[in-house]
Structures are given as C-alpha cells and as structure tokens.
Design a protein around this motif. Structure first.
Motif, PDB file in Angstrom:
ATOM      1  N   SER A 154       0.966  -0.881   0.250  1.00  0.00           N
ATOM      2  CA  SER A 154      -0.262  -0.066   0.147  1.00  0.00           C
ATOM      3  C   SER A 154       0.574   0.786   0.193  1.00  0.00           C
ATOM      4  O   SER A 154       0.653   1.868  -0.877  1.00  0.00           O
ATOM      5  N   THR A 155       1.834   0.939   0.406  1.00  0.00           N
ATOM      6  CA  THR A 155       2.835   2.831   0.300  1.00  0.00           C
ATOM      7  C   THR A 155       3.391   2.933  -0.285  1.00  0.00           C
ATOM      8  O   THR A 155       3.433   4.067  -1.075  1.00  0.00           O
ATOM      9  N   VAL A 156       3.565   1.013  -1.023  1.00  0.00           N
ATOM     10  CA  VAL A 156       4.831   1.634  -2.598  1.00  0.00           C
ATOM     11  C   VAL A 156       2.868   2.364  -3.549  1.00  0.00           C
ATOM     12  O   VAL A 156       3.909   2.960  -4.153  1.00  0.00           O
ATOM     13  N   LEU A 157       2.081   2.459  -3.034  1.00  0.00           N
ATOM     14  CA  LEU A 157       1.373   2.183  -3.986  1.00  0.00           C
ATOM     15  C   LEU A 157       0.958   3.942  -3.673  1.00  0.00           C
ATOM     16  O   LEU A 157       1.227   4.433  -4.834  1.00  0.00           O
ATOM     17  N   ILE A 158       0.717   4.480  -2.329  1.00  0.00           N
ATOM     18  CA  ILE A 158       0.539   6.000  -1.865  1.00  0.00           C
ATOM     19  C   ILE A 158       2.108   6.760  -2.337  1.00  0.00           C
ATOM     20  O   ILE A 158       1.796   7.392  -3.683  1.00  0.00           O
ATOM     21  N   GLY A 159       3.625   5.566  -2.114  1.00  0.00           N
ATOM     22  CA  GLY A 159       4.495   6.677  -3.249  1.00  0.00           C
ATOM     23  C   GLY A 159       4.532   7.093  -4.500  1.00  0.00           C
ATOM     24  O   GLY A 159       4.582   7.620  -5.238  1.00  0.00           O
ATOM     25  N   LEU A 160       3.869   5.993  -4.891  1.00  0.00           N
ATOM     26  CA  LEU A 160       3.784   5.961  -6.389  1.00  0.00           C
ATOM     27  C   LEU A 160       2.990   7.407  -7.540  1.00  0.00           C
ATOM     28  O   LEU A 160       3.124   8.300  -7.881  1.00  0.00           O
ATOM     29  N   ALA A 161       2.013   7.133  -6.065  1.00  0.00           N
ATOM     30  CA  ALA A 161       0.966   8.032  -6.516  1.00  0.00           C
ATOM     31  C   ALA A 161       1.495   9.892  -6.107  1.00  0.00           C
ATOM     32  O   ALA A 161       1.187  10.636  -7.009  1.00  0.00           O
ATOM     33  N   VAL A 162       2.186   9.479  -4.830  1.00  0.00           N
ATOM     34  CA  VAL A 162       2.847  10.877  -4.580  1.00  0.00           C
ATOM     35  C   VAL A 162       3.826  11.604  -6.301  1.00  0.00           C
ATOM     36  O   VAL A 162       4.096  12.501  -6.366  1.00  0.00           O
ATOM     37  N   ALA A 163       4.557  10.470  -5.988  1.00  0.00           N
ATOM     38  CA  ALA A 163       6.053  10.550  -7.105  1.00  0.00           C
ATOM     39  C   ALA A 163       5.222  11.302  -8.773  1.00  0.00           C
ATOM     40  O   ALA A 163       5.472  12.273  -9.414  1.00  0.00           O
ATOM     41  N   ALA A 164       4.255  10.715  -8.698  1.00  0.00           N
ATOM     42  CA  ALA A 164       4.172  10.999  -9.536  1.00  0.00           C
ATOM     43  C   ALA A 164       2.430  12.404 -10.328  1.00  0.00           C
ATOM     44  O   ALA A 164       3.210  13.508 -10.925  1.00  0.00           O
ATOM     45  N   PHE A 165       2.545  12.884  -8.972  1.00  0.00           N
ATOM     46  CA  PHE A 165       2.209  14.156  -8.752  1.00  0.00           C
ATOM     47  C   PHE A 165       3.306  14.916  -9.072  1.00  0.00           C
ATOM     48  O   PHE A 165       3.397  15.928  -9.924  1.00  0.00           O
ATOM     49  N   GLY A 166       4.680  14.796  -8.019  1.00  0.00           N
ATOM     50  CA  GLY A 166       5.651  14.957  -8.475  1.00  0.00           C
ATOM     51  C   GLY A 166       6.134  15.093 -10.025  1.00  0.00           C
ATOM     52  O   GLY A 166       6.443  16.364 -10.257  1.00  0.00           O
ATOM     53  N   PHE A 167       6.107  14.680 -10.881  1.00  0.00           N
ATOM     54  CA  PHE A 167       6.548  14.352 -12.060  1.00  0.00           C
ATOM     55  C   PHE A 167       5.838  15.364 -12.938  1.00  0.00           C
ATOM     56  O   PHE A 167       6.472  16.139 -13.777  1.00  0.00           O
ATOM     57  N   PHE A 168       4.657  15.032 -12.561  1.00  0.00           N
ATOM     58  CA  PHE A 168       3.796  15.569 -13.948  1.00  0.00           C
ATOM     59  C   PHE A 168       3.786  17.355 -13.626  1.00  0.00           C
ATOM     60  O   PHE A 168       3.367  18.063 -14.757  1.00  0.00           O
ATOM     61  N   THR A 169       3.457  17.805 -12.104  1.00  0.00           N
ATOM     62  CA  THR A 169       3.537  19.035 -11.677  1.00  0.00           C
ATOM     63  C   THR A 169       4.806  19.751 -11.920  1.00  0.00           C
ATOM     64  O   THR A 169       5.405  20.973 -12.552  1.00  0.00           O
ATOM     65  N   ALA A 170       5.844  18.641 -11.568  1.00  0.00           N
ATOM     66  CA  ALA A 170       8.031  19.878 -11.843  1.00  0.00           C
ATOM     67  C   ALA A 170       7.717  19.654 -14.275  1.00  0.00           C
ATOM     68  O   ALA A 170       8.455  20.351 -14.254  1.00  0.00           O
ATOM     69  N   THR A 171       6.779  18.763 -14.396  1.00  0.00           N
ATOM     70  CA  THR A 171       7.285  19.394 -16.338  1.00  0.00           C
ATOM     71  C   THR A 171       6.389  20.419 -16.448  1.00  0.00           C
ATOM     72  O   THR A 171       6.496  20.984 -17.457  1.00  0.00           O
ATOM     73  N   ALA A 172       5.544  20.545 -15.763  1.00  0.00           N
ATOM     74  CA  ALA A 172       4.527  21.981 -15.739  1.00  0.00           C
ATOM     75  C   ALA A 172       5.531  23.035 -16.166  1.00  0.00           C
ATOM     76  O   ALA A 172       5.170  24.588 -16.989  1.00  0.00           O
ATOM     77  N   LEU A 173       6.799  23.194 -15.303  1.00  0.00           N
ATOM     78  CA  LEU A 173       7.574  24.366 -15.542  1.00  0.00           C
ATOM     79  C   LEU A 173       8.161  24.640 -16.406  1.00  0.00           C
ATOM     80  O   LEU A 173       8.995  23.741 -16.996  1.00  0.00           O
TER      81      LEU A 173
END
Lengths: 317, 231
Positions: free
Chosen positions: B112-131
């Motif tokens: 479950s933690t890995v899945l949460i980590g993945l969701a958080v990582a995805a958020f990081g990935f896609f927000t930073a791409t917008a910069l």
C-alpha cells in the motif's frame, strides 16, 4: 537460403530442444556456487527420457481433463515461439499472428490448463499450488500490462519484433530509463513465473511454500515429463523474450541464409546460459520470501514498470 | 500515437541515474536495520555524485567534479559515520541476527505504501513538467524526478514510525534538492554547495543527539509512544 516455414519450425525446435539444457546449466551453476559438484548439465534430458518410459497413473475419479491438460499445455508452449523473434530479426509468416498480449494469453492458457488438471486430482497440495499460482499471477498481471504499455509507447506497436528493432537502432534506445525499467520489471516477473528465489525454491521437495512446483504432484510418467518439459520450455520462452526483445537482441539472423540461422541457433542458448547464470547467482544469494511477502516483490516490480511509463510521459524517458 | 523519440545517450544515462536515486528513496520504505537504512542513504549520495561527474564531463563544468568529491566525502562517508557513531548505543546487540531493529515500523503495509509513494511521485513528476525550466546541466526530466524524490522522502518520514528512519528521510530529502540543483543551477558557486553540505552535517549532529535523547527516555527508537504525550 532456407525456406521461411523451415526457419519457423527451427524456432520451435530450438526452444524445445535447448530448454531442458538451460535448466541443467542453472542447476549446475547453482551447485557450483554452493560448493557442490551438482548434477550433470544433461541430467534434465535423462530425466525426461526416463519419465517417458514410465507408466502413467491417474488418481481415482480424475476425468480426461487430467490427462489432456499436460499435452494441451505443452502445445501452447510450442505455439509461442512462432510469435516471438527466436532466430530472425525479420518477421516470419506466422510472426504477426499474435502480439505480446497474444503470446501472454497463450502462456496464461497453458497455466490455466495445468491448474485445472491440478484441481481434478483432489490432492490438497496440487490444489493449493494451483490456487496460489493463479492468485499471484493476478498480482503480477498489472506489471506485465505496464511493461506492454512501455513497449507500446516506445514503438507505437505491441509487436516484439518492433521493439527488438528499436533497441538495435541506437545506443540512446538502450540507456533510456523507460527501457531499463521495463526490462528490470520483466526480469522480476520472469523470476516469479519460472518459480525462482525469492519467490519459490526450484529444487525443493514437499513444502508449504510451494507454488508452481506443487501443481504437478499427481502426474506421472509421460504426462509428468510433458509438464516438466513444458515448464522448462516456458522458462526458455520467457528468457528468449527478455533477451531477444528487451536486453540483447543481437546474434539473430538478418537473412534466410543457413549460416546466420545456425549461428542464431547457437547464440540464443548461449545468451540464455548467461542469463541462467545470473538467475543462479540470485538463487544462491537471496532467501525465499515468505508467502505473504510475495506481494512486496510484485509491488517492487510494479513500481519499476509504472516509473517507466511515467518517464516516457515526461518526454525524457 | 507515434513512437516516443529516443533521448541522447547522455540524457538517457542521466535520467536512469535520477530514477535510481528515486528507487533508493522507495527502498527506505522497507529497510529493517538502521545500518542498512544508513547504507542506502550513502548509496543514494554516491548516485548523486555519479550524476554530478556525468554532467560535469558532458557539459564541461569542471567544478562539478569538486562537488562530487565533496558529496562523497560528506554524504557517503562522514554523515553515515557520524550518524552511526551517535546512535551506536541505540542499536540492539543482536540486530544483525534477529533483524529486529527498526523493522516493521511502517504505518501501513509495504505494498500500500508503495502505491501511495507512486501516486505522490506521479504528482511530483507531472507538476514539475509544467515548469518552464531550460537546463544547462542535467536533463530537465531529472528535475521532475527530483521533485518526486522530495515528495517520496516526505512519505518515508510520515510512514516510518521510528526516529532513525525519519532522520534519514530528512537527509535524503536534501539529496532530492541536490538533484534539483544539478538541473536548475549546475554552475551554482561551489562555496554555496559546500556550505549547504556542511549545514547538513550540523543537522545530522543535532538530530543524532535528539534521537539519543529520545532513546534515553523511551528506550526505543519508535515514536509510537509519543502519541500518549498529548496535553
């Protein structure tokens, strides 16, 4: 120049013929690493020959499914080599009959048939193994899907031939994170599918942690031989996919000449032996995971596959 | 959809190293021994140094070699040494055999933690791409990965309920920032980088002392008991 149908038949023969040998090499390397002498490399062939001469027994009450399943499963395993680049870089006539998903379906069909046969026996061990194999297969399925997504985004198709050509195209294709991550995730799935440590001990006798190995407990004689040979062929097929599609698509024949095809028939088992040695080292250096920790192993593989797709979406993968 | 074009060999390799740094962060979810947790952090720092060397070699920025040397000396050697020395008496004597040390302090199951980590990582990935960032150093994808590293480090600190992992999570968060700086400002004056690294060493000493204090009072590295201190 060899005719294409002949090369296609040679693909099947290479996989079926080399498969037990690869298992023998792995067992030998493993034994050497443990300081034992180990069985000879050809031992799996002798085992198969012995089993084919033995009498076949079926448990009371088992229907024809029990006896038909090993044959049908073995036929499935011999179909997949038609779909993947075993010997040639160019697609053979039946090569586009199915894509990666098609090959996956045929492999799952084989595993389903073996599971049904295990249920037919009424033996608790075989049933437990079948049930576990199906349960954990459902957990590794998402990993395979994400690996297929990665392939689809890398090549705009999901044909194994296309990915092999893409990997050969440039060095940039090999080091890109999406490719590295997908290959690593696939390798972890292969460790699971072939019943290796950290998921399962391969050479164990009766034990509670058994998954795949437990399913064939009630089979005997030629049927057991077919199941054994089938699982060796499945291992060889998965190795071929990892090697000839993902990590090392070199040494394949680019023409229909007899020389290159022969070279490819030698190169593939050689590459598979190297991969088998790596698997043997992993077998010897890790402990088996407890049954309920296998989800963690699958989670790690899933993480790799999903990160692969992420990096592709970013444009830098 | 057309096939995704291949990055250059440099960009591909740099991105692979960045992703490995992120994977090391995910590894911190499950390490069972304080020693292994510290080793993982040291390994992550070595990866940062390797990326600095790669960027320095390809983009002709020789000061990055010095940065790599400082990173290895401080983050891969000095900090693990100081941290382990400060926490020596908190490690149980037979941790190596029993595997009990900081094992199982996670608040949730690992998957479950890995899945949460993945969701958080995805958020990081896609927000930073917008910069709108253009880079003279590491490829821009590494910036997205660095944001993910920082966010996943937060998840590590939230998820693990032992003070040692929380401290390591904080240090590795700084690794994420180093990764980002390799993308955004590879030519940052060396002095600033060194000051940051020494600052981190100070943080290690302070946190190490705090952990000792906690261990002295509670006889455990776990923070589970602290919830009872509500006023």
């Amino acid at each position: 120049m060899l005719p294409e149908p002949l090369i296609q038949v040679l693909q099947v023969l290479t996989v079926a013929g080399a498969a037990p040998g690869i298992s023998g090499v792995i067992a030998r390397v493993e034994a050497t690493l443990q300081g034992r002498h180990g069985p000879r490399i050809l031992q799996p062939y002798y085992d198969l020959a012995k089993l084919f001469r033995k009498e076949a027994l079926a448990p009371e009450g088992a229907s024809w499914v029990f006896l038909a399943a090993p044959v049908a499963a073995f036929a499935c395993y011999l179909t997949v080599p038609l779909l993947i680049p075993v010997l040639t870089t160019f697609p053979l006539p039946l090569g586009y009959m199915g894509d990666i998903l098609g090959g996956g379906f045929i492999l799952s069909l084989a595993s389903f048939l073996v599971a049904v046969a295990a249920l037919e026996t009424g033996s608790p061990y075989a049933q437990l193994g079948a049930s576990r194999a199906k349960t954990f297969a459902a957990i590794t399925e998402p990993v395979v899907l994400f690996v297929v997504f990665t392939v689809a985004m890398l090549t705009a198709t999901d044909l194994p031939y296309a990915l092999a050509a893409t990997v050969r195209a440039s060095a940039g294709q090999i080091v890109r994170p999406a490719h590295v991550l997908a290959a690593a995730a696939l390798f972890m799935v292969i460790l699971y599918e072939t019943g290796r440590i950290p998921v399962e001990t391969h050479s164990g006798t009766n034990e509670f942690g058994m998954i795949e190995e437990a399913r064939s407990f009630e089979h005997s004689g030629p049927y057991l031989a077919l199941l054994r040979w089938g699982s060796a062929a499945k291992q060889m097929i998965l190795y071929t996919i990892l090697l000839n599609v993902f990590t090392a698509p070199w040494g394949l024949a680019a023409t229909r000449g007899a020389g290159p095809v022969l070279l490819a028939m030698v190169a593939l088992p050689a590459k598979a032996c190297v991969l088998g040695a790596v698997v043997a080292v992993i077998d010897d250096s890790f402990a088996k995971l407890r049954l309920f920790k296998i989800t963690e192993f699958a989670a790690a593989a899933f993480l790799l596959a999903v990160l692969g797709v992420f990096t592709l979406y970013l444009g830098g993968g | 959809m057309p096939p995704a074009p291949a990055p250059s060999v440099f960009a591909g390799t740099a991105n692979v190293i960045a992703v490995l740094i992120l994977l090391a962060e995910f590894g911190m979810f499950r390490q069972a021994l304080l020693r292994d947790q510290v080793r993982l952090y040291a390994g992550q720092s070595v990866l940062i140094a390797a990326l600095a060397v790669l960027v320095g070699a390809v983009q002709q920025l020789p000061e990055l070699y010095v940065l790599a040397a400082v990173t290895i000396a401080l983050k891969a050697v000095a900090i693990p040494l100081v941290f382990r020395r400060l926490l020596r008496e908190t490690e149980p004597e037979h941790a190596e055999q029993t595997g009990h040390d900081i094992a199982g302090t996670g608040g949730l199951g690992l998957a479950s933690t890995v899945l949460i980590g993945l969701a958080v990582a995805a958020f990081g990935f896609f927000t930073a791409t917008a910069l709108p960032v253009s880079s003279g150093g590491a490829p821009v994808t590494a910036l997205s990965v660095s944001v993910s590293v920082i966010l996943v480090a937060f998840v590590v600190m939230i998820h693990r309920r032992d003070v040692a992992s929380q401290a390591i999570g904080l240090f590795s968060l700084e690794n994420g920032i180093s990764l980002a700086s390799l993308v955004v400002a590879p030519a940052l004056p060396l002095l600033v980088e060194v000051v940051l690294a020494v600052d981190l060493l100070l943080a290690v000493v302070v946190l190490g002392l705090l952990i000792r204090l906690h261990h002295g009072r509670a006889e455990t590295l776990s923070t589970a008991d602290l919830t009872e201190l509500r006023g």
